[in-house]
Enzyme design. Sequence first.
Site, PDB file in Angstrom:
ATOM      1  N   GLU A   1     -33.252 -16.998  38.627  1.00 18.21           N
ATOM      2  CA  GLU A   1     -34.395 -16.129  39.007  1.00 18.21           C
ATOM      3  C   GLU A   1     -35.595 -16.947  39.483  1.00 18.21           C
ATOM      4  OE1 GLU A   1     -35.235 -12.458  37.063  1.00 18.21           O
ATOM      5  OE2 GLU A   1     -33.188 -12.362  36.295  1.00 18.21           O
TER       6      GLU A   1
ATOM      7  N   GLU B   1     -27.320 -16.886  48.528  1.00 19.47           N
ATOM      8  CA  GLU B   1     -26.138 -17.255  49.325  1.00 19.47           C
ATOM      9  C   GLU B   1     -25.970 -18.763  49.247  1.00 19.47           C
ATOM     10  OE1 GLU B   1     -26.563 -15.751  53.308  1.00 19.47           O
ATOM     11  OE2 GLU B   1     -26.840 -13.685  52.600  1.00 19.47           O
TER      12      GLU B   1
ATOM     13  N   GLN C   1     -43.176 -36.965   8.053  1.00 17.52           N
ATOM     14  CA  GLN C   1     -44.150 -36.430   9.010  1.00 17.52           C
ATOM     15  C   GLN C   1     -43.586 -36.415  10.438  1.00 17.52           C
ATOM     16  OE1 GLN C   1     -47.933 -38.522   9.834  1.00 17.52           O
ATOM     17  NE2 GLN C   1     -48.880 -36.868   8.685  1.00 17.52           N
TER      18      GLN C   1
ATOM     19  N   THR D   1     -36.221 -21.243  40.500  1.00 19.09           N
ATOM     20  CA  THR D   1     -36.319 -22.473  39.697  1.00 19.09           C
ATOM     21  C   THR D   1     -37.768 -22.664  39.232  1.00 19.09           C
ATOM     22  OG1 THR D   1     -36.881 -23.853  41.584  1.00 19.09           O
ATOM     23  CG2 THR D   1     -34.516 -23.568  41.115  1.00 19.09           C
TER      24      THR D   1
ATOM     25  N   GLN E   1     -39.598 -25.161  39.800  1.00 20.40           N
ATOM     26  CA  GLN E   1     -40.431 -25.659  40.917  1.00 20.40           C
ATOM     27  C   GLN E   1     -40.983 -24.465  41.698  1.00 20.40           C
ATOM     28  OE1 GLN E   1     -37.502 -27.049  40.088  1.00 20.40           O
ATOM     29  NE2 GLN E   1     -37.527 -29.247  40.419  1.00 20.40           N
TER      30      GLN E   1
ATOM     31  N   ARG F   1     -31.273 -31.109   4.493  1.00 18.73           N
ATOM     32  CA  ARG F   1     -30.696 -32.437   4.738  1.00 18.73           C
ATOM     33  C   ARG F   1     -31.554 -33.508   4.055  1.00 18.73           C
ATOM     34  NH1 ARG F   1     -26.227 -35.388   5.718  1.00 18.73           N
ATOM     35  NH2 ARG F   1     -26.667 -37.225   6.984  1.00 18.73           N
TER      36      ARG F   1
ATOM     37  N   GLY G   1     -26.105 -20.930  51.511  1.00 17.54           N
ATOM     38  CA  GLY G   1     -27.116 -21.641  52.297  1.00 17.54           C
ATOM     39  C   GLY G   1     -28.532 -21.125  52.087  1.00 17.54           C
TER      40      GLY G   1
ATOM     41  N   THR H   1     -24.622 -12.519  39.021  1.00 16.94           N
ATOM     42  CA  THR H   1     -24.306 -12.251  37.611  1.00 16.94           C
ATOM     43  C   THR H   1     -23.726 -10.846  37.466  1.00 16.94           C
ATOM     44  OG1 THR H   1     -26.045 -13.750  36.912  1.00 16.94           O
ATOM     45  CG2 THR H   1     -25.315 -12.140  35.279  1.00 16.94           C
TER      46      THR H   1
HETATM   47  C1  LIG Z   1     -25.750 -18.932  36.147  1.00 15.11           C
HETATM   48  C2  LIG Z   1     -26.545 -18.450  37.337  1.00 15.11           C
HETATM   49  C3  LIG Z   1     -26.805 -17.091  37.484  1.00 15.11           C
HETATM   50  C4  LIG Z   1     -27.443 -16.626  38.637  1.00 15.11           C
HETATM   51  N1  LIG Z   1     -27.574 -15.263  38.826  1.00 15.11           N
HETATM   52  C5  LIG Z   1     -27.984 -14.816  40.051  1.00 15.11           C
HETATM   53  C6  LIG Z   1     -27.905 -13.429  40.380  1.00 15.11           C
HETATM   54  O1  LIG Z   1     -27.543 -12.577  39.559  1.00 15.11           O
HETATM   55  N2  LIG Z   1     -28.250 -13.052  41.634  1.00 15.11           N
HETATM   56  C7  LIG Z   1     -28.665 -13.938  42.568  1.00 15.11           C
HETATM   57  O2  LIG Z   1     -28.965 -13.526  43.692  1.00 15.11           O
HETATM   58  N3  LIG Z   1     -28.771 -15.267  42.286  1.00 15.11           N
HETATM   59  C8  LIG Z   1     -28.417 -15.718  41.057  1.00 15.11           C
HETATM   60  N4  LIG Z   1     -28.472 -17.064  40.769  1.00 15.11           N
HETATM   61  C9  LIG Z   1     -28.953 -17.989  41.781  1.00 15.11           C
HETATM   62  C10 LIG Z   1     -30.252 -18.676  41.389  1.00 15.11           C
HETATM   63  O3  LIG Z   1     -31.308 -17.773  41.379  1.00 15.11           O
HETATM   64  C11 LIG Z   1     -30.438 -19.871  42.333  1.00 15.11           C
HETATM   65  O4  LIG Z   1     -29.475 -20.853  41.952  1.00 15.11           O
HETATM   66  C12 LIG Z   1     -31.831 -20.440  42.303  1.00 15.11           C
HETATM   67  O5  LIG Z   1     -32.750 -19.526  42.814  1.00 15.11           O
HETATM   68  C13 LIG Z   1     -31.948 -21.756  43.086  1.00 15.11           C
HETATM   69  O6  LIG Z   1     -31.301 -21.702  44.308  1.00 15.11           O
HETATM   70  P1  LIG Z   1     -30.275 -22.860  44.711  1.00 15.11           P
HETATM   71  O7  LIG Z   1     -29.345 -23.024  43.579  1.00 15.11           O
HETATM   72  O8  LIG Z   1     -29.695 -22.542  46.033  1.00 15.11           O
HETATM   73  O9  LIG Z   1     -31.148 -24.178  44.784  1.00 15.11           O
HETATM   74  P2  LIG Z   1     -32.046 -24.683  46.020  1.00 15.11           P
HETATM   75  O10 LIG Z   1     -32.935 -23.601  46.511  1.00 15.11           O
HETATM   76  O11 LIG Z   1     -31.155 -25.335  47.018  1.00 15.11           O
HETATM   77  O12 LIG Z   1     -32.932 -25.780  45.299  1.00 15.11           O
HETATM   78  C14 LIG Z   1     -32.431 -27.087  44.981  1.00 15.11           C
HETATM   79  C15 LIG Z   1     -33.592 -27.848  44.320  1.00 15.11           C
HETATM   80  O13 LIG Z   1     -34.694 -27.957  45.242  1.00 15.11           O
HETATM   81  C16 LIG Z   1     -35.870 -27.437  44.649  1.00 15.11           C
HETATM   82  N5  LIG Z   1     -36.704 -26.789  45.662  1.00 15.11           N
HETATM   83  C17 LIG Z   1     -36.322 -25.882  46.604  1.00 15.11           C
HETATM   84  N6  LIG Z   1     -37.377 -25.508  47.338  1.00 15.11           N
HETATM   85  C18 LIG Z   1     -38.464 -26.188  46.853  1.00 15.11           C
HETATM   86  C19 LIG Z   1     -39.857 -26.223  47.176  1.00 15.11           C
HETATM   87  N7  LIG Z   1     -40.370 -25.471  48.158  1.00 15.11           N
HETATM   88  N8  LIG Z   1     -40.666 -27.046  46.466  1.00 15.11           N
HETATM   89  C20 LIG Z   1     -40.157 -27.821  45.446  1.00 15.11           C
HETATM   90  N9  LIG Z   1     -38.848 -27.820  45.105  1.00 15.11           N
HETATM   91  C21 LIG Z   1     -38.012 -26.998  45.787  1.00 15.11           C
HETATM   92  C22 LIG Z   1     -35.359 -26.434  43.622  1.00 15.11           C
HETATM   93  O14 LIG Z   1     -36.337 -26.199  42.610  1.00 15.11           O
HETATM   94  C23 LIG Z   1     -34.140 -27.151  43.080  1.00 15.11           C
HETATM   95  O15 LIG Z   1     -34.531 -28.101  42.126  1.00 15.11           O
HETATM   96  C24 LIG Z   1     -27.896 -17.552  39.602  1.00 15.11           C
HETATM   97  C25 LIG Z   1     -27.683 -18.919  39.415  1.00 15.11           C
HETATM   98  C26 LIG Z   1     -27.006 -19.377  38.318  1.00 15.11           C
HETATM   99  C27 LIG Z   1     -26.744 -20.868  38.174  1.00 15.11           C
END
Ligand SMILES: Cc1cc2nc3c(=O)[nH]c(=O)nc-3n(C[C@H](O)[C@H](O)[C@H](O)COP(=O)(O)OP(=O)(O)OC[C@H]3O[C@@H](n4cnc5c(N)ncnc54)[C@H](O)[C@@H]3O)c2cc1C
Length: 400
Positions: free
Chosen positions: A363, A128, A279, A365, A367, A268, A130, A159
Amino acid sequence: MDFKLSKEEQELWERAKQFTYEHITPRALELEKRDEFPKEVVQKAYEAGLMNLHIPKEAGGPGLSLLAETLVSEATGYGCAGMATSIMCNNLAFAPLVIGATIEQLQTYVQPLITGKEAKFGAFCLTERGAGSDPADMTTRAVRDGDEYVITGAKCFATNAPVASLFTVFASTQPELRHKGLSVFMVPKTKGVKIGHIERKMGQKNSVQSEVFFEDVRVPKDCLVGKEGDGFKIAMMTLDKTRAGIAAIATGVAQRAVDEAARFANIRHQFGKPIGKFQGISFMLADMGTRASAARLLTRYAAWLADHGMPVSKDSAFAKAFASDAAMQNATDAVQIMGGYGYLEEYPVEKLMRDAKLTQIYEGTNQIQRLVAGRAILKESVNLDTGFHVKYEGRDPPLI
Ligand SMILES: Cc1cc2nc3c(=O)[nH]c(=O)nc-3n(C[C@H](O)[C@H](O)[C@H](O)COP(=O)(O)OP(=O)(O)OC[C@H]3O[C@@H](n4cnc5c(N)ncnc54)[C@H](O)[C@@H]3O)c2cc1C
């Protein structure tokens, strides 16, 4: 130790590679310009038996292993990571159902989607606005009302959602319990399910993601998967497995980067010889090849562990983090090896670089993968006897 694939796996691997060669690689650059769901190619993949591999035989699927899924993910990821994501997304969407639903539920809700002439899709709705890395913050709610649940909330980044017939939705049934109050539901595309904004992305443009709104959506009580409160556990069990699939797509990207860069380095010429004879270039190729091979081994090992019912959380986190970092590094190096041509849109490696980036994010990040792996290593070390017996308690560790 036998690294050979079984006869069935080898046949699937060859079929997926041939499919990629014929239908994915030649069209990937042209189709990504359209920035839309590659329906025609995905339909062909469905007809070629490359989708829904993990659905059990009793529910109309082939009941194949996670290793089989990783073979198809790597082969298709080699041609185009975006198309691989489109083709393999049902693995993610249906995995929570294969893990937590009964065979009768699978027969009712999933079987009709995987046995018809047309490919049908599921969407995995966890994230979501948030609540990303920490799903406990989600605000989507499911409230029991007689024989139904009423689901209200908004998901994002889902997705295949714009083309989906079934949504696997994580919602809180007891918000005060946070992650322990999450539950998971199968939600057919029905009244109140609305597709929102379709995201425009840096890479993997041959896949689609969108917001999904659930506006007082009523589903029968048998759409609950497992018990109320099982949602978080099912989500984690799902991701433990499906991360091997992302690692496999990343391995495909990492290997493609090696192959395109090596092909270029052979033909190339600069300073009177092929640049591969320098190398500085051949050592880069050696490191790239090592990363791709190591990524493949970690990925297949994680899949093998899962297929043998062994704990896989740490190893699938290793595989996903390593393979996606390898994909990013290899793609960047391939662009470098191809010089100015690497930076041009008409050559494949700038796309590899854009596509690879996502594998480090979705799926979980990288981290979060390191968090999972780090926790597992620390837990294992509590009872670890290395044979070096020094008491650490009550004083600073000695210098050793
Ligand atoms: C193209 C795409 C396809 C996707 N498909 C799906 C899908 O099919 N279904 C679905 O449900 N989701 C999907 N997602 C969502 C995706 O899984 C999330 O974007 C991802 O899990 C990260 O959540 P967020 O973007 O809210 O980042 P946040 O959780 O807000 O994180 C922001 C940053 O903070 C870091 N962070 C957060 N918590 C910690 C911690 N405890 N320690 C260290 N670093 C931390 C993160 O690594 C990141 O660098 C998709 C996303 C994209 C971009």
